[in-house]
Design an enzyme around this catalytic site. Structure first.
Site, short mmCIF file in Angstrom:
data_model
loop_
_atom_site.label_atom_id
_atom_site.label_comp_id
_atom_site.label_asym_id
_atom_site.label_seq_id
_atom_site.Cartn_x
_atom_site.Cartn_y
_atom_site.Cartn_z
N HIS A 198 0.90 -1.57 0.10
CA HIS A 198 -0.31 0.23 -0.05
C HIS A 198 1.36 0.91 -0.05
O HIS A 198 2.11 1.22 0.05
CB HIS A 198 -1.04 -0.02 1.26
CG HIS A 198 0.11 -0.30 2.50
ND1 HIS A 198 0.87 0.78 2.90
CD2 HIS A 198 -0.28 -0.76 2.87
CE1 HIS A 198 0.95 0.43 4.34
NE2 HIS A 198 0.24 -0.87 4.42
N GLY A 222 1.61 2.93 1.92
CA GLY A 222 2.73 3.29 2.92
C GLY A 222 4.27 2.83 2.75
O GLY A 222 5.51 3.05 3.19
N HIS A 223 4.01 1.20 1.94
CA HIS A 223 4.82 0.67 1.62
C HIS A 223 5.88 1.30 0.18
O HIS A 223 6.97 1.77 0.90
CB HIS A 223 4.93 -0.40 1.78
CG HIS A 223 4.29 -1.66 2.19
ND1 HIS A 223 2.82 -2.30 1.54
CD2 HIS A 223 4.78 -2.10 3.31
CE1 HIS A 223 3.04 -2.52 2.89
NE2 HIS A 223 4.41 -3.09 3.84
N LYS A 256 5.02 3.18 11.95
CA LYS A 256 3.43 2.39 12.19
C LYS A 256 4.01 1.92 13.83
O LYS A 256 3.40 1.61 14.54
CB LYS A 256 3.21 1.93 10.88
CG LYS A 256 1.44 1.03 11.52
CD LYS A 256 0.52 1.39 10.46
CE LYS A 256 0.84 -0.42 10.33
NZ LYS A 256 0.69 -0.85 11.23
N GLN A 300 9.14 -1.92 16.58
CA GLN A 300 9.58 -2.46 16.20
C GLN A 300 10.32 -2.19 15.34
O GLN A 300 12.16 -2.45 15.67
CB GLN A 300 9.02 -3.08 14.51
CG GLN A 300 9.45 -3.73 13.44
CD GLN A 300 9.16 -4.47 12.39
OE1 GLN A 300 8.26 -5.46 12.04
NE2 GLN A 300 8.78 -3.39 11.42
N SER A 316 -2.37 -0.28 6.66
CA SER A 316 -1.62 -1.75 6.94
C SER A 316 -2.15 -2.67 6.06
O SER A 316 -3.66 -2.44 5.60
CB SER A 316 -2.36 -1.72 8.31
OG SER A 316 -2.35 -3.27 8.80
N ARG A 318 -3.00 -5.29 7.01
CA ARG A 318 -4.25 -6.49 8.16
C ARG A 318 -5.42 -5.27 7.12
O ARG A 318 -6.79 -5.73 7.59
CB ARG A 318 -4.35 -6.17 9.10
CG ARG A 318 -3.00 -7.16 9.21
CD ARG A 318 -1.90 -7.92 10.88
NE ARG A 318 -1.90 -8.98 10.91
CZ ARG A 318 -0.59 -9.38 11.23
NH1 ARG A 318 0.17 -8.05 10.69
NH2 ARG A 318 0.15 -10.16 11.41
P1 AMP Z 1 4.64 -4.99 6.14
O1 AMP Z 1 4.61 -5.80 5.12
O2 AMP Z 1 3.20 -4.37 7.68
O3 AMP Z 1 6.33 -6.13 7.68
O4 AMP Z 1 5.37 -3.39 6.74
C1 AMP Z 1 6.61 -3.37 6.32
C2 AMP Z 1 6.99 -2.01 6.07
O5 AMP Z 1 6.14 -1.04 5.86
C3 AMP Z 1 7.37 -1.93 7.50
O6 AMP Z 1 8.65 -1.21 8.05
C4 AMP Z 1 6.19 -1.75 8.07
O7 AMP Z 1 5.96 0.10 9.70
C5 AMP Z 1 5.87 -0.09 7.04
N1 AMP Z 1 5.08 0.64 7.16
C6 AMP Z 1 3.14 -0.43 6.97
N2 AMP Z 1 2.43 0.00 7.48
C7 AMP Z 1 2.86 1.49 7.29
C8 AMP Z 1 2.33 2.73 7.05
N3 AMP Z 1 0.73 3.17 6.93
N4 AMP Z 1 3.32 3.77 6.99
C9 AMP Z 1 4.27 4.09 6.91
N5 AMP Z 1 5.41 2.85 6.96
C10 AMP Z 1 4.28 1.33 6.83
#
Ligand code: AMP
Length: 283
Positions: free
Chosen positions: A34, A36-37, A150, A154, A186, A188
């Site tokens: 998304h 965020g990534h 977020k 971690q 997210s 999720r």
């Molecule tokens: P994940 O795929 O959920 O493991 O997330 C991968 C990376 O993307 C991690 O460093 C998360 O903190 C970051 N991330 C996930 N959601 C967001 C968001 N809404 N804004 C910024 N970074 C995010």
């Protein structure tokens, strides 16, 4: 963009780039990308001449009762998004590539930094996270690695691992990206059905109410927590796991909030567990 599965091929590609004097920036993810990534990719572009994104749903960080098998996946869609945003290499190892012998004989286990909050609710989670991040950093040996605020605990743990175990990498943390109504993006969120999607905004409403109260002069952690819990109480079907008023270095609870104090929140909306946080006094 090149999509690469074997470790040896990734290393060959990255070695070539390094020999030419290039800098490598890495974005570790579990996919179902998304905005965020993708903002992490933007940050990586600013820091590296080659951006490598990894997509790996890491079994080690899920407990048996968690959502490993139904975790959302869309490798084709992810590849299109990552390429469009400017990633150069997409590393998509299989579970067999990452854990050829099944459970690893060695793990990276955090100490007291993981005792509270997410670490308390999800025993073993951060051991899984740190183990896979250590592996990914050793595999790619990037100059910098980008993580999202977020997942603030971690970020603190990954930074501590890099510092305490002397990983030659700069850990970079970037701000949380939100939907228009404030819900932190997210993977999720795709689980949220019907009214739960709207109810989920209560986390951000609670965090904002706490920030406002701080901006108006409130400093007592107990009172700030009450402000947040009252907002959370406006959605009786949403169950709070924790609401932390904590220092930004170790996420230890504080009695008096100051600029920089972290408010971290986790709650269950229907069957979906969501986390979010904010930093008090941030512009
Ligand atoms: P994940 O795929 O959920 O493991 O997330 C991968 C990376 O993307 C991690 O460093 C998360 O903190 C970051 N991330 C996930 N959601 C967001 C968001 N809404 N804004 C910024 N970074 C995010």
């Amino acid at each position: 963009m090149r999509t690469v599965e074997p470790i040896a091929e990734l290393r060959r590609l990255l070695a070539e780039h390094r020999t030419g004097g290039g800098r490598i920036a890495m974005v570790p993810t579990m996919g179902f990308l998304h905005e965020g990534h993708l903002r992490l990719v933007d940050e990586a572009r600013r820091r590296g001449s080659l951006v490598v994104m990894s997509i790996f749903v890491n079994p080690l960080q899920f407990s048996p009762s968690e959502d490993l098998s139904r975790y959302p996946r869309d490798l084709a869609g992810d590849a299109a998004k990552a390429a469009e945003r400017g990633a150069d290499v997409l590393f998509t190892p299989t579970t067999e590539t990452m854990y050829p012998a099944g459970a690893p004989a060695i793990e990276v286990r955090p100490l007291s930094l993981a005792d509270r909050w997410e670490g308390a609710v999800r025993p073993g989670h951060f051991t899984g996270v740190l183990t896979v991040v250590a592996k990914l950093l050793n595999i790619a040996q990037p100059d910098s690695a980008i993580f999202g605020q977020k997942d603030i605990q971690q970020c603190i743990l990954v930074s501590a691992m890099a510092r305490d175990l002397n990983f030659p990498v700069e850990i970079v943390v970037t701000p949380t990206v939100r939907e228009h109504d404030g819900l932190a993006m997210s993977s999720r969120n795709s689980y949220l059905q019907g009214d739960d999607r709207k109810r989920a905004t209560v986390l951000w409403r609670a965090l904002r109410a706490i920030s406002r109260s701080f901006d108006e002069g409130e400093r007592s952690a107990t009172t700030l927590e009450e402000v947040g819990r009252e907002v959370m109480g406006s959605e009786p079907s949403v169950a709070v796991d924790y609401l932390a008023v904590a220092d930004p270095d170790r996420l230890e609870p504080v009695r008096q909030a100051t600029r920089g104090t972290v408010i971290a929140l986790a709650a269950r909306v229907g069957g979906t567990r969501l986390i979010d946080n904010t930093i008090l006094g941030a512009a």
